[in-house]
Design a protein around this motif. Structure first.
Motif, PDB file in Angstrom:
ATOM      1  N   ASN B 141     -30.289   1.303   0.749  1.00  0.00           N
ATOM      2  CA  ASN B 141     -29.972   0.106  -0.225  1.00  0.00           C
ATOM      3  C   ASN B 141     -30.998  -1.012  -0.186  1.00  0.00           C
ATOM      4  O   ASN B 141     -31.360  -1.429  -1.301  1.00  0.00           O
ATOM      5  CB  ASN B 141     -28.756  -0.267   0.121  1.00  0.00           C
ATOM      6  CG  ASN B 141     -27.400   0.789  -0.411  1.00  0.00           C
ATOM      7  OD1 ASN B 141     -27.959   1.602  -0.927  1.00  0.00           O
ATOM      8  ND2 ASN B 141     -26.350   0.934   0.009  1.00  0.00           N
ATOM      9  N   PHE B 142     -31.225  -1.323   0.636  1.00  0.00           N
ATOM     10  CA  PHE B 142     -32.209  -2.505   0.755  1.00  0.00           C
ATOM     11  C   PHE B 142     -33.488  -2.106   0.242  1.00  0.00           C
ATOM     12  O   PHE B 142     -34.543  -2.856  -0.320  1.00  0.00           O
ATOM     13  CB  PHE B 142     -32.236  -3.361   2.108  1.00  0.00           C
ATOM     14  CG  PHE B 142     -33.131  -3.259   3.118  1.00  0.00           C
ATOM     15  CD1 PHE B 142     -34.290  -2.795   3.025  1.00  0.00           C
ATOM     16  CD2 PHE B 142     -32.366  -3.012   4.407  1.00  0.00           C
ATOM     17  CE1 PHE B 142     -35.084  -2.383   4.289  1.00  0.00           C
ATOM     18  CE2 PHE B 142     -33.099  -2.350   5.440  1.00  0.00           C
ATOM     19  CZ  PHE B 142     -34.417  -2.111   5.412  1.00  0.00           C
ATOM     20  N   GLN B 145     -33.185  -2.006  -3.486  1.00  0.00           N
ATOM     21  CA  GLN B 145     -33.222  -3.279  -4.084  1.00  0.00           C
ATOM     22  C   GLN B 145     -34.930  -3.930  -4.064  1.00  0.00           C
ATOM     23  O   GLN B 145     -35.250  -4.260  -4.995  1.00  0.00           O
ATOM     24  CB  GLN B 145     -32.276  -4.224  -3.311  1.00  0.00           C
ATOM     25  CG  GLN B 145     -32.269  -5.754  -3.986  1.00  0.00           C
ATOM     26  CD  GLN B 145     -31.798  -5.437  -5.337  1.00  0.00           C
ATOM     27  OE1 GLN B 145     -30.869  -4.712  -5.750  1.00  0.00           O
ATOM     28  NE2 GLN B 145     -32.787  -6.308  -6.161  1.00  0.00           N
ATOM     29  N   SER B 148     -36.836  -2.266  -6.707  1.00  0.00           N
ATOM     30  CA  SER B 148     -36.560  -2.908  -7.952  1.00  0.00           C
ATOM     31  C   SER B 148     -37.241  -4.417  -8.022  1.00  0.00           C
ATOM     32  O   SER B 148     -37.728  -4.636  -9.060  1.00  0.00           O
ATOM     33  CB  SER B 148     -34.931  -2.988  -8.124  1.00  0.00           C
ATOM     34  OG  SER B 148     -34.538  -3.662  -8.993  1.00  0.00           O
ATOM     35  N   ASP B 149     -36.915  -5.286  -7.131  1.00  0.00           N
ATOM     36  CA  ASP B 149     -37.479  -6.383  -7.243  1.00  0.00           C
ATOM     37  C   ASP B 149     -39.061  -6.482  -7.576  1.00  0.00           C
ATOM     38  O   ASP B 149     -39.816  -7.307  -7.974  1.00  0.00           O
ATOM     39  CB  ASP B 149     -37.172  -7.360  -5.893  1.00  0.00           C
ATOM     40  CG  ASP B 149     -35.889  -7.727  -5.969  1.00  0.00           C
ATOM     41  OD1 ASP B 149     -35.071  -7.628  -6.864  1.00  0.00           O
ATOM     42  OD2 ASP B 149     -35.351  -8.141  -4.608  1.00  0.00           O
ATOM     43  N   SER B 221     -34.306 -10.453   4.155  1.00  0.00           N
ATOM     44  CA  SER B 221     -34.386 -11.462   3.340  1.00  0.00           C
ATOM     45  C   SER B 221     -35.405 -11.334   2.204  1.00  0.00           C
ATOM     46  O   SER B 221     -36.487 -10.460   2.587  1.00  0.00           O
ATOM     47  CB  SER B 221     -34.366 -12.661   4.162  1.00  0.00           C
ATOM     48  OG  SER B 221     -35.718 -12.910   4.942  1.00  0.00           O
ATOM     49  N   LEU B 223     -34.857 -10.551  -0.973  1.00  0.00           N
ATOM     50  CA  LEU B 223     -34.404  -9.757  -1.956  1.00  0.00           C
ATOM     51  C   LEU B 223     -33.591 -10.782  -2.969  1.00  0.00           C
ATOM     52  O   LEU B 223     -33.026 -11.811  -2.808  1.00  0.00           O
ATOM     53  CB  LEU B 223     -33.249  -8.653  -1.586  1.00  0.00           C
ATOM     54  CG  LEU B 223     -33.792  -7.813  -0.353  1.00  0.00           C
ATOM     55  CD1 LEU B 223     -32.648  -7.098   0.116  1.00  0.00           C
ATOM     56  CD2 LEU B 223     -35.093  -6.998  -0.940  1.00  0.00           C
ATOM     57  N   SER B 224     -33.765 -10.139  -4.176  1.00  0.00           N
ATOM     58  CA  SER B 224     -33.145 -11.211  -5.433  1.00  0.00           C
ATOM     59  C   SER B 224     -31.562 -11.079  -5.245  1.00  0.00           C
ATOM     60  O   SER B 224     -30.995 -12.108  -5.780  1.00  0.00           O
ATOM     61  CB  SER B 224     -33.453 -10.529  -6.797  1.00  0.00           C
ATOM     62  OG  SER B 224     -33.091  -9.377  -7.027  1.00  0.00           O
ATOM     63  N   THR B 225     -31.025 -10.282  -4.625  1.00  0.00           N
ATOM     64  CA  THR B 225     -29.864 -10.046  -4.488  1.00  0.00           C
ATOM     65  C   THR B 225     -29.104 -10.987  -3.258  1.00  0.00           C
ATOM     66  O   THR B 225     -28.046 -10.756  -2.734  1.00  0.00           O
ATOM     67  CB  THR B 225     -29.190  -8.579  -4.364  1.00  0.00           C
ATOM     68  OG1 THR B 225     -29.827  -8.025  -3.600  1.00  0.00           O
ATOM     69  CG2 THR B 225     -29.293  -8.053  -5.840  1.00  0.00           C
ATOM     70  N   GLY B 226     -29.930 -11.575  -2.559  1.00  0.00           N
ATOM     71  CA  GLY B 226     -29.721 -12.270  -1.135  1.00  0.00           C
ATOM     72  C   GLY B 226     -29.796 -11.425   0.043  1.00  0.00           C
ATOM     73  O   GLY B 226     -30.035 -10.129  -0.301  1.00  0.00           O
ATOM     74  N   VAL B 228     -29.545  -9.198   3.431  1.00  0.00           N
ATOM     75  CA  VAL B 228     -28.711  -8.185   3.777  1.00  0.00           C
ATOM     76  C   VAL B 228     -28.756  -8.275   5.209  1.00  0.00           C
ATOM     77  O   VAL B 228     -29.668  -8.344   5.989  1.00  0.00           O
ATOM     78  CB  VAL B 228     -29.232  -6.990   3.294  1.00  0.00           C
ATOM     79  CG1 VAL B 228     -28.431  -5.616   3.952  1.00  0.00           C
ATOM     80  CG2 VAL B 228     -29.147  -6.726   1.735  1.00  0.00           C
TER      81      VAL B 228
END
Lengths: 139, 388
Positions: B141-142, B145, B148-149, B221, B223-226, B228
């Protein structure tokens, strides 16, 4: 394999034990001599009128559980006794010790330049010392 | 580009630097500890453990997933370890009955090997299959992400970096050792020469299991989603391992892995694409080089056994790989579950009774060794399950 080649093998083992040959050279030369010893055993088995045909039958019997593992080893050992012209007979302490050296030398050679070698030089040295003792006992 | 950060652990010393200390405190206990840590850092955990029984150094590493301005991940994969890892040693102790429960562990990479995470004790911890599965989900998942970022940044020609902080702590395991008093209690005769060996074995066991982490935290750290964070419970990391009481007894015989006519999946871990390997040296991954090295050893040391030449050319090694795979897949060649060289590695043996040709792989198909066995080696293999 002549007696001279067996002496050469023993000299090589002693040279490695005493630091007179590099591990790399030792592996190279030992592998070649070990192979000769085993080719000699294979030739003797193939040439013998009963050993060659009997070995597969014993393997089958052991595999099917008709004879125990210990019995299998005892019976093949009896067959090996009848082989002529071999310097190191299978099943003997010398054969076991020399095989250990071969396997450990191969494993050391395959992994010695990695972070975690499978076999350390100390372990290979110990195997060599045991082989020297076993050859002395055989003599 | 993958870069190792400088160590953040207070016990760590940056490579090439040594803490300043006066000669007056050189013998103080703290100084001894510091010097041991220096030694451990210099020569590695395994070598230090031969001198001093102690746990691995705690892990406190910061790594990055680095993407270029086109959104492409630039981390290079790390080389694969070929030797006897701690996880393998622990699993061997478990399967041979020294420690219970026999729940086999997996070597978990806190920072993925594909991203450059080293395949050694600065990054790999033995943990349960459950934790490995849980962490795989987190990692997938990370990474997704971060990809994607990175693509979003690439739209404005910007690079992207995510930071992965990995921490693990370890404790010594004196509870897994045995002493003379414990053996007395089990009724061992005072002069039994096996006492020393048994104590030494449990010293090894304690050293192996001190590498099971008591805590693990991986935080991502940037990542745009904060951020994990992954922090498994100690129960999830591994069960509570204890000495097998039966293994203290004089009559204990360790269980050696040995099964004739085994029915495990027959497979060889192969080079994914020989054509690419041959034509594009720059595209060779760490896994490619590992496979190439293993095949290269067999080709250079035992070419006659397999009818190949003593050459490390890709064409020759590809031919060897084809022969080895065909041999493994041939049901006429017996598969034996066993061990290899000094009982260090659990393996699958494949052997032909007529030719005594032999291939040995790890259970996952990784090539370990291969040559024509001697008659004596063959007899030992089929009666004891071991070579070497």
């Amino acid at each position: 394999v002549s007696e001279q080649e067996l002496r050469e093998l023993r000299t090589l083992l002693e040279a490695f034990r005493d630091g007179g040959v590099t591990p790399e050279d030792f592996v190279e030369r030992y592998s070649s001599l070990w192979r000769k010893l085993n080719d000699e055993v294979d030739s003797a088995i193939a040439a013998h009128p009963s050993v060659g045909p009997t070995l597969p039958r014993l393997r089958e019997m052991e595999s099917r559980g008709e004879i125990s593992t210990d019995e299998y080893l005892a019976r093949v050992q009896g067959l090996y006794e009848s082989l002529s012209g071999v310097q190191v007979r299978p099943g003997t302490a010398a054969a076991h010790a020399l095989d250990h050296v071969y396997a450990e030398a191969d494993a050391w050679d395959a992994t010695q330049d990695t972070d975690e070698p499978l076999v350390s030089l100390d372990e290979l040295q110990e195997a060599v010392r045991q082989a020297i003792r076993a050859l002395s006992d055989q003599a | 580009v993958y870069e190792h950060s400088q160590p953040a652990n207070r016990n760590e010393v940056a490579p090439g630097r040594r803490p300043q200390r006066s000669s007056a405190d050189a013998c103080a206990p703290e100084a001894v500890v510091r010097r041991l840590l220096d030694l451990q850092r210099l020569v590695g955990n395994q070598a230090t453990a031969r001198l001093v029984q102690r746990k691995p150094a705690d892990i406190d590493q910061t790594n990055t997933l680095s993407y270029d301005a086109s959104g492409k991940l630039t981390n290079a994969g790390a080389a694969r370890a070929t030797g006897p890892t701690r996880t393998k040693a622990i699993n061997a102790d478990l399967s041979r009955g020294w420690v219970t429960p026999n729940e086999q562990l997996i070597g978990g990479h806190l920072f993925g090997r594909a991203f450059g995470g080293p395949d050694n004790e600065t990054n790999v911890v033995p943990w349960s299959q459950k934790t490995e599965a849980d962490f795989s989900v987190v990692e997938t998942n990370f990474k997704k992400q971060a990809d994607s970022d990175a693509l979003a940044n690439a739209a404005s020609a910007k690079t992207f970096t995510a930071t992965v902080k990995s921490q693990a702590t370890f404790q010594d395991r004196p509870d897994l050792k045995v002493d003379e008093a414990a053996l007395d209690k089990e009724g061992w005769p005072t002069a039994d020469p096996g006492r020393t060996e048994r104590i030494k074995k449990f010293d090894e066991v304690a050293e192996h299991f001190s590498g099971v982490p008591t805590s693990v935290t991986v935080t991502v750290s940037g990542l745009s989603t904060g951020a994990v964070s992954f922090k498994p419970s100690s129960a999830d990391i591994a069960p509570t391992f204890a000495r097998n009481p039966a293994a203290l007894k004089q009559a204990f015989v360790e269980t050696i892995r040995f099964k004739r006519n085994a029915t495990e999946t027959r497979k060889l871990l192969k080079m994914p694409d020989w054509a690419t390997f041959k034509k594009s040296p720059k595209l060779r991954t760490a896994d490619d080089l590992f496979i190439n090295k293993k095949l290269g050893h067999v080709a250079s040391r035992h070419p006659g056994d397999w009818g190949v030449t003593n050459s490390n050319s890709p064409d020759n090694l590809k031919a060897l790989e084809t022969k080895l795979e065909a041999f493994i897949l041939d049901g006429g060649n017996e598969q034996i579950e066993g061990v290899y060289v000094l009982n260090k590695v659990d393996v699958l043996h494949y052997v032909n009774p007529a030719t005594k040709l032999w291939v040995c792989t790890e259970p996952d198909g990784t090539l370990v060794a291969s040559y024509k066995l001697g008659q004596n080696q063959y007899d030992i293999l089929i009666t004891k399950g071991t070579v070497g």
